[in-house]
Design an enzyme around this catalytic site. Structure first.
Site, PDB file in Angstrom:
ATOM      1  N   GLU A   1       0.854  -1.189   0.000  1.00 15.52           N
ATOM      2  CA  GLU A   1       0.000   0.000   0.000  1.00 15.52           C
ATOM      3  C   GLU A   1       0.889   1.237   0.000  1.00 15.52           C
ATOM      4  O   GLU A   1       2.031   1.205   0.486  1.00 15.52           O
ATOM      5  CB  GLU A   1      -0.885  -0.025   1.257  1.00 15.52           C
ATOM      6  CG  GLU A   1      -1.841   1.149   1.378  1.00 15.52           C
ATOM      7  CD  GLU A   1      -2.804   0.989   2.553  1.00 15.52           C
ATOM      8  OE1 GLU A   1      -3.621   1.897   2.768  1.00 15.52           O
ATOM      9  OE2 GLU A   1      -2.733  -0.051   3.252  1.00 15.52           O
TER      10      GLU A   1
ATOM     11  N   ASN B   1      -6.554   1.322   3.040  1.00 12.14           N
ATOM     12  CA  ASN B   1      -7.271   2.568   3.291  1.00 12.14           C
ATOM     13  C   ASN B   1      -6.898   3.654   2.295  1.00 12.14           C
ATOM     14  O   ASN B   1      -7.716   4.510   1.950  1.00 12.14           O
ATOM     15  CB  ASN B   1      -6.991   3.048   4.713  1.00 12.14           C
ATOM     16  CG  ASN B   1      -7.551   2.110   5.771  1.00 12.14           C
ATOM     17  OD1 ASN B   1      -8.328   1.202   5.472  1.00 12.14           O
ATOM     18  ND2 ASN B   1      -7.159   2.324   7.016  1.00 12.14           N
TER      19      ASN B   1
ATOM     20  N   ASN C   1     -12.107  -1.093  -0.453  1.00 12.43           N
ATOM     21  CA  ASN C   1     -11.408  -1.630   0.717  1.00 12.43           C
ATOM     22  C   ASN C   1     -12.158  -1.282   1.996  1.00 12.43           C
ATOM     23  O   ASN C   1     -12.491  -0.120   2.228  1.00 12.43           O
ATOM     24  CB  ASN C   1      -9.999  -1.023   0.802  1.00 12.43           C
ATOM     25  CG  ASN C   1      -9.282  -1.416   2.077  1.00 12.43           C
ATOM     26  OD1 ASN C   1      -8.802  -2.540   2.212  1.00 12.43           O
ATOM     27  ND2 ASN C   1      -9.198  -0.501   3.040  1.00 12.43           N
ATOM     28  N   GLU C   2     -12.454  -2.286   2.802  1.00 12.31           N
ATOM     29  CA  GLU C   2     -13.005  -2.113   4.152  1.00 12.31           C
ATOM     30  C   GLU C   2     -14.106  -1.051   4.205  1.00 12.31           C
ATOM     31  O   GLU C   2     -14.098  -0.186   5.087  1.00 12.31           O
ATOM     32  CB  GLU C   2     -11.878  -1.785   5.138  1.00 12.31           C
ATOM     33  CG  GLU C   2     -10.914  -2.934   5.338  1.00 12.31           C
ATOM     34  CD  GLU C   2      -9.865  -2.687   6.411  1.00 12.31           C
ATOM     35  OE1 GLU C   2      -9.814  -1.577   6.970  1.00 12.31           O
ATOM     36  OE2 GLU C   2      -9.067  -3.612   6.679  1.00 12.31           O
TER      37      GLU C   2
ATOM     38  N   TYR D   1      -6.181  -9.058  11.945  1.00 12.25           N
ATOM     39  CA  TYR D   1      -4.846  -8.900  12.526  1.00 12.25           C
ATOM     40  C   TYR D   1      -4.904  -9.349  13.980  1.00 12.25           C
ATOM     41  O   TYR D   1      -5.925  -9.193  14.650  1.00 12.25           O
ATOM     42  CB  TYR D   1      -4.389  -7.433  12.458  1.00 12.25           C
ATOM     43  CG  TYR D   1      -4.245  -6.899  11.056  1.00 12.25           C
ATOM     44  CD1 TYR D   1      -3.076  -7.117  10.325  1.00 12.25           C
ATOM     45  CD2 TYR D   1      -5.273  -6.177  10.464  1.00 12.25           C
ATOM     46  CE1 TYR D   1      -2.939  -6.621   9.039  1.00 12.25           C
ATOM     47  CE2 TYR D   1      -5.142  -5.681   9.171  1.00 12.25           C
ATOM     48  CZ  TYR D   1      -3.977  -5.911   8.462  1.00 12.25           C
ATOM     49  OH  TYR D   1      -3.850  -5.428   7.184  1.00 12.25           O
TER      50      TYR D   1
ATOM     51  N   GLU E   1      -6.059  -9.451   3.699  1.00 15.75           N
ATOM     52  CA  GLU E   1      -5.223  -8.807   4.718  1.00 15.75           C
ATOM     53  C   GLU E   1      -5.195  -9.723   5.937  1.00 15.75           C
ATOM     54  O   GLU E   1      -6.232 -10.009   6.518  1.00 15.75           O
ATOM     55  CB  GLU E   1      -5.752  -7.425   5.130  1.00 15.75           C
ATOM     56  CG  GLU E   1      -5.579  -6.344   4.084  1.00 15.75           C
ATOM     57  CD  GLU E   1      -5.903  -4.948   4.621  1.00 15.75           C
ATOM     58  OE1 GLU E   1      -5.678  -4.698   5.831  1.00 15.75           O
ATOM     59  OE2 GLU E   1      -6.388  -4.118   3.840  1.00 15.75           O
TER      60      GLU E   1
ATOM     61  N   GLN F   1       1.860  -6.431   5.429  1.00 18.66           N
ATOM     62  CA  GLN F   1       2.172  -6.164   4.040  1.00 18.66           C
ATOM     63  C   GLN F   1       3.517  -6.794   3.707  1.00 18.66           C
ATOM     64  O   GLN F   1       3.906  -7.723   4.411  1.00 18.66           O
ATOM     65  CB  GLN F   1       2.145  -4.659   3.790  1.00 18.66           C
ATOM     66  CG  GLN F   1       0.738  -4.081   3.986  1.00 18.66           C
ATOM     67  CD  GLN F   1       0.604  -2.613   3.580  1.00 18.66           C
ATOM     68  OE1 GLN F   1       1.438  -2.045   2.872  1.00 18.66           O
ATOM     69  NE2 GLN F   1      -0.449  -1.973   4.061  1.00 18.66           N
TER      70      GLN F   1
END
Length: 505
Positions: free
Chosen positions: A30, A75, A175-176, A247, A295, A352
């Site tokens: 990212e 993000n 994304n999200e 996560y 992710e 990442q």
């Protein structure tokens, strides 16, 4: 001295889960922190090539063999104008990047990243902005990247020096979007509608592409499961994958509980599969929805440091978790969990790849090195290609603060028939004693152990740093051996193990 526990496993060629899609070993870059600037791209660095890409980083990525890289966010993508990153670099605007409160100079954009991806032999999983933008920008980006020529956007790409189309296969629809932190945050209905209409337009431009719709940002979201059901109600016949993100962190310094987090990942996957299949039944569809766990990682070490950063600089050190040995153990467990769900999880991206919660770290102007989590990730990618087997496992268990019946043995196996190779991946979660593993491989006549790789360390908080890059490294002195159709191996306490077998060895 703690008593050694025993575990058993049965492996058969016909006990199959699925052919492992190599994209399950994907990663993510990212425009965040030093992932791009100072990570993959640093003109003037002694290891930089003529385009400014760091060759030392490229070499480390090629050690892993990363087949797919999600880009450019994250993000970041929800406020990104992709047009800012094309054309002459000197004419590109610098923008306030609201997701991470930095300045994005746009030195690296779509074409540069596609060039770099070729150097690491990776495909790109391109994300489109469905936060501040939508259908028009998404279809134009597909046209710019994938259409051969003869239209405005494809001819513009040609004029930028890229005659051949990039032929990007996999695309993320935002994304999200369930997260209030997201620029352009939407309700499930709002996102479902824009994702559906964007998907239709993008596939009208290029019918060969595959699309990933946004699932929940994590399993704790208030809209969890309801979000997936609503989004899929809109998009089921227009997308191929639904995303999952998660996560983990050992914030309370409870190692047995931390190593139980792989159960949480498994619950997450199973619950989303159930939701997908509910919509399949509701729609009387013949189509199976697959998952993109795009992710996943350990992320918590850098949280306090990130809160102190001054805003509006270019490529500050953000999300730079320095990983411990115990983090590598959980990453190994998570990789095993993904392989055990490879019938439905076809894409997964460790988040990442460089500097930002990453297996690879760099110093600006200095060295690049492997973090502790590099090793299980690399081993799984290199040795985990083939058919994931469905092992029958008998393991002693323990209870922790958040979990019951956590198996001390986390394990799976992958069979590569073409290469006549069988690989067993195993983590011993016991904090006190070795685990005696007995594996029935009578169905693999003539297979012998050629290597038993072990990652172990006396200090669970040990790290690899620029000054000490080899503090935590694997060795191949494990004692696994095959005899009379059985493997016997002693797995050291708190260890990641890779037991490799070949026919006729």
């Amino acid at each position: 001295m703690a008593e050694m526990k025993k575990a058993k496993m049965i492996l058969e060629k016909d006990y199959k889960i699925a052919e492992v899609d190599k994209r399950i070993f994907g990663s993510f870059i990212e425009h965040l922190g030093r992932a791009v600037y100072g990570g993959i791209y640093e003109p003037g660095h002694p290891e930089a090539d003529e385009k400014g890409f760091r060759k030392d980083v490229i070499n480390l990525i090629n050690e892993i063999g990363v087949p797919l890289i999600r880009y450019p966010g994250g993000n970041f993508v929800s406020g990104y104008n992709w047009e800012d990153g094309i054309g002459p670099v000197e004419q590109r605007p610098a923008r306030l990047e609201l997701a991470w409160k930095t300045v994005e100079p746009n030195y690296v954009g779509t074409n540069e990243f596609m060039e770099w991806a070729k150097l690491v032999n990776s495909e790109v999983n391109m994300a489109v902005n469905l936060g501040t933008r939508g259908i028009d920008a998404a279809r134009n980006l597909v046209e710019y990247c994938n259409h051969p020529s003869g239209s405005y956007w494809s001819d513009l790409r040609v004029s930028h020096g890229y005659k051949e189309p990039h032929k990007i296969k996999t695309w993320c629809l935002g994304n999200e979007m369930d997260g209030p932190w997201q620029i352009g945050h939407k309700t499930a209905d709002e996102y479902g509608r824009i994702a559906q209409e964007s998907a239709k337009a993008m596939k009208w431009v290029d019918p060969t592409i595959e699309l990933v719709a946004c699932g929940s940002s994590n399993r704790a979201m208030k809209t969890y499961a309801e979000w997936e059901a609503t989004v899929l109600d809109h998009t089921y016949e227009h997308v191929e994958y639904l995303s999952l993100h998660t996560y983990y962190g050992n914030r309370d310094n409870d190692l047995p509980n931390f190593l139980g987090r792989s159960l949480d990942m498994d619950y997450f996957i199973k619950e989303i599969i159930a939701t997908c299949d509910y919509i399949k039944a509701k729609k009387r569809s013949k189509k199976t929805m697959y998952l993109s766990f795009d992710e996943w990682n350990v992320w918590f070490h850098s949280n306090a440091a990130d809160r102190k950063l001054e805003p509006w600089s270019i490529a500050p050190p953000q999300l730079e978790d320095v990983y411990t040995f115990e983090d590598a153990l959980l990453v190994g467990c998570l990789l095993i969990t993904l392989l055990r769900n490879s019938d439905r999880v076809k894409i997964a991206c460790m988040a990442q790849l460089v500097n930002v919660i990453a297996p690879i770290m760099t110093d600006n102007g200095g060295d690049a090195w492997r973090q502790t989590i590099f090793y299980p990730y690399m081993h799984a990618s290199v040795y985990g290609r083939g058919v994931a087997l469905n092992p029958i496992i008998s393991s002693p268990k323990y209870d922790s603060k958040d979990f019951t019946d956590v198996p001390y043995l986390e394990s799976t196996a992958v069979y590569n028939e073409e290469n006549e190779e069988l690989t067993v991946f195993a983590v011993n979660k016991d904090t006190e004693a070795s685990l005696l593993l007995d594996v029935d491989i009578r169905g693999f006549v003539g297979y012998q152990v050629v290597e038993h790789i072990v990652l172990e360390h006396d200090d669970v908080k040990a790290t690899n740093t620029a000054a000490h890059p080899h503090s935590v490294v694997p060795h191949n002195k494990g004692g696994a051996a095959a005899k009379d159709g059985y493997i016997q191996a002693s797995l050291p306490k708190l260890s990641w193990n890779v037991i490799r077998l070949k026919a006729g060895s």
